[in-house]
Design a protein around this motif. Structure first.
Motif, PDB file in Angstrom:
ATOM      1  N   LEU A  62      11.306   0.677 -30.704  1.00 17.36           N
ATOM      2  CA  LEU A  62      12.483  -0.042 -31.191  1.00 17.36           C
ATOM      3  C   LEU A  62      12.072  -0.843 -32.419  1.00 17.36           C
ATOM      4  CD1 LEU A  62      14.174  -1.451 -27.962  1.00 17.36           C
ATOM      5  CD2 LEU A  62      15.089   0.262 -29.531  1.00 17.36           C
ATOM      6  N   PRO A  63      13.010  -1.112 -33.328  1.00 21.39           N
ATOM      7  CA  PRO A  63      12.678  -1.940 -34.493  1.00 21.39           C
ATOM      8  C   PRO A  63      12.366  -3.378 -34.064  1.00 21.39           C
ATOM      9  CG  PRO A  63      14.843  -0.906 -34.744  1.00 21.39           C
ATOM     10  CD  PRO A  63      14.367  -0.618 -33.355  1.00 21.39           C
ATOM     11  N   PRO A  64      11.605  -4.116 -34.832  1.00 21.36           N
ATOM     12  CA  PRO A  64      10.885  -3.678 -36.039  1.00 21.36           C
ATOM     13  C   PRO A  64       9.614  -2.933 -35.663  1.00 21.36           C
ATOM     14  CG  PRO A  64      10.533  -6.021 -35.676  1.00 21.36           C
ATOM     15  CD  PRO A  64      11.435  -5.541 -34.573  1.00 21.36           C
ATOM     16  N   PRO A  65       9.002  -2.189 -36.508  1.00 23.02           N
ATOM     17  CA  PRO A  65       9.424  -1.888 -37.869  1.00 23.02           C
ATOM     18  C   PRO A  65      10.631  -0.950 -37.871  1.00 23.02           C
ATOM     19  CG  PRO A  65       7.469  -0.606 -37.350  1.00 23.02           C
ATOM     20  CD  PRO A  65       7.747  -1.501 -36.168  1.00 23.02           C
ATOM     21  N   PHE A  66      11.394  -1.026 -38.944  1.00 20.24           N
ATOM     22  CA  PHE A  66      12.583  -0.216 -39.095  1.00 20.24           C
ATOM     23  C   PHE A  66      12.238   1.118 -39.735  1.00 20.24           C
ATOM     24  CE2 PHE A  66      14.121  -4.483 -38.739  1.00 20.24           C
ATOM     25  CZ  PHE A  66      15.223  -4.346 -37.919  1.00 20.24           C
ATOM     26  N   GLN A  99       7.305   1.021 -27.399  1.00 21.81           N
ATOM     27  CA  GLN A  99       5.881   1.180 -27.679  1.00 21.81           C
ATOM     28  C   GLN A  99       5.302   0.026 -28.489  1.00 21.81           C
ATOM     29  OE1 GLN A  99       6.377   4.794 -30.169  1.00 21.81           O
ATOM     30  NE2 GLN A  99       4.826   3.871 -31.443  1.00 21.81           N
ATOM     31  N   TYR A 100       6.144  -0.787 -29.130  1.00 21.30           N
ATOM     32  CA  TYR A 100       5.647  -1.902 -29.932  1.00 21.30           C
ATOM     33  C   TYR A 100       5.627  -3.229 -29.193  1.00 21.30           C
ATOM     34  CZ  TYR A 100       6.383   1.319 -33.817  1.00 21.30           C
ATOM     35  OH  TYR A 100       6.360   2.400 -34.648  1.00 21.30           O
ATOM     36  N   SER A 101       6.111  -3.269 -27.948  1.00 23.56           N
ATOM     37  CA  SER A 101       6.270  -4.552 -27.271  1.00 23.56           C
ATOM     38  C   SER A 101       5.057  -4.994 -26.461  1.00 23.56           C
ATOM     39  CB  SER A 101       7.493  -4.504 -26.356  1.00 23.56           C
ATOM     40  OG  SER A 101       7.278  -3.590 -25.309  1.00 23.56           O
ATOM     41  N   VAL A 102       4.143  -4.110 -26.176  1.00 22.61           N
ATOM     42  CA  VAL A 102       2.995  -4.467 -25.339  1.00 22.61           C
ATOM     43  C   VAL A 102       1.721  -3.858 -25.921  1.00 22.61           C
ATOM     44  CG1 VAL A 102       4.323  -4.659 -23.197  1.00 22.61           C
ATOM     45  CG2 VAL A 102       3.393  -2.459 -23.841  1.00 22.61           C
ATOM     46  N   ASN A 103       0.579  -4.322 -25.396  1.00 23.42           N
ATOM     47  CA  ASN A 103      -0.682  -3.726 -25.860  1.00 23.42           C
ATOM     48  C   ASN A 103      -0.825  -2.309 -25.304  1.00 23.42           C
ATOM     49  OD1 ASN A 103      -2.016  -3.683 -23.285  1.00 23.42           O
ATOM     50  ND2 ASN A 103      -2.428  -5.861 -23.485  1.00 23.42           N
ATOM     51  N   LYS A 104      -1.746  -1.563 -25.831  1.00 28.40           N
ATOM     52  CA  LYS A 104      -1.865  -0.128 -25.513  1.00 28.40           C
ATOM     53  C   LYS A 104      -2.094   0.139 -24.029  1.00 28.40           C
ATOM     54  CE  LYS A 104      -1.415   1.625 -29.609  1.00 28.40           C
ATOM     55  NZ  LYS A 104      -0.137   2.154 -29.980  1.00 28.40           N
ATOM     56  N   LEU A 124       8.432   9.455 -27.752  1.00 23.12           N
ATOM     57  CA  LEU A 124       7.043   9.440 -28.216  1.00 23.12           C
ATOM     58  C   LEU A 124       6.496  10.852 -28.105  1.00 23.12           C
ATOM     59  CD1 LEU A 124       5.478   6.314 -26.524  1.00 23.12           C
ATOM     60  CD2 LEU A 124       6.085   6.606 -28.897  1.00 23.12           C
ATOM     61  N   PHE A 125       5.657  11.204 -29.024  1.00 22.94           N
ATOM     62  CA  PHE A 125       5.176  12.574 -28.981  1.00 22.94           C
ATOM     63  C   PHE A 125       3.711  12.621 -29.390  1.00 22.94           C
ATOM     64  CE2 PHE A 125       5.500  17.145 -29.604  1.00 22.94           C
ATOM     65  CZ  PHE A 125       6.367  17.453 -28.576  1.00 22.94           C
ATOM     66  N   SER A 126       2.853  12.690 -28.416  1.00 21.21           N
ATOM     67  CA  SER A 126       1.432  12.871 -28.694  1.00 21.21           C
ATOM     68  C   SER A 126       0.870  13.771 -27.604  1.00 21.21           C
ATOM     69  CB  SER A 126       0.690  11.529 -28.691  1.00 21.21           C
ATOM     70  OG  SER A 126       0.494  11.064 -27.374  1.00 21.21           O
ATOM     71  N   LYS A 127      -0.213  14.427 -27.914  1.00 23.84           N
ATOM     72  CA  LYS A 127      -0.794  15.317 -26.903  1.00 23.84           C
ATOM     73  C   LYS A 127      -1.264  14.520 -25.693  1.00 23.84           C
ATOM     74  CE  LYS A 127      -5.094  15.370 -29.449  1.00 23.84           C
ATOM     75  NZ  LYS A 127      -5.766  16.086 -30.482  1.00 23.84           N
ATOM     76  N   TYR A 128      -1.594  13.234 -25.894  1.00 23.23           N
ATOM     77  CA  TYR A 128      -2.037  12.405 -24.778  1.00 23.23           C
ATOM     78  C   TYR A 128      -0.891  12.082 -23.834  1.00 23.23           C
ATOM     79  CZ  TYR A 128      -5.886  12.066 -27.998  1.00 23.23           C
ATOM     80  OH  TYR A 128      -6.888  12.383 -28.861  1.00 23.23           O
TER      81      TYR A 128
END
Length: 161
Positions: free
Chosen positions: A9-13, A39-44, A65-69
């Motif tokens: 979610l934004p930010p970043p936009f 994905q931007y609201s918490v640590n990894k 989200l799109f990653s092989k992981y």
């Protein structure tokens, strides 16, 4: 039914975060209860734990989200727990031709695959076992569209289970 959306979610936009932000009014208009794992609201580490929790314990999940992981556990979960209703949105064409992504997406059990590219619609329609729907990258403001518009009908169909 409660829908869980995994994505930024934004930010970043820009890009995917704007896409998700602009879809929210359509969810409200269609009285779809939802929660977003941002994905931007918490640590990894917390993000990974939240995503795995949602993937394993929630039935209705829309993945941006799109990653092989992320695709590897999705592949395992959708095949071991086929009653789950997962929707995947593919936001670019870079995955076309990539063998690992091709295998993981084509062999996963998604209820629907949304793509913002007509080229991807053609590619994934032939190579996956899911319904593939074209949803333009630009999502217009819901108040600017009549209820009978083609876009509004597409959006309403996306989360029909």
């Amino acid at each position: 039914m409660k829908l869980f959306i995994i994505g930024p979610l934004p930010p970043p936009f820009g890009g995917i975060s704007n896409h998700i932000e602009r879809i929210r009014p359509y969810l409200l208009e269609n009285t779809i209860d939802y929660s977003i794992v941002n994905q931007y609201s918490v640590n990894k580490l917390n993000l990974i734990c939240k995503i795995l929790y949602v993937l394993i314990f929630k039935k209705y999940v829309h993945i941006h989200l799109f990653s092989k992981y992320l695709l590897i556990p999705i592949f395992v979960i959708t095949n071991l727990l086929p009653y789950k209703k997962f929707i995947l949105t593919i936001h670019n064409d870079r995955l076309i031709g990539n063998r690992l992504y091709h295998f993981l997406v084509s062999k996963s059990r998604f209820l629907k695959i949304l793509t913002v590219s007509r080229r991807s619609v053609k590619y994934w329609s032939v190579r996956s076992r899911s319904d593939v729907i074209y949803l333009p990258a630009f999502v217009p403001c819901s108040k600017d569209l009549p209820k009978s518009s083609k876009f509004t009908r597409i959006i309403a169909n996306v989360w029909s289970y």
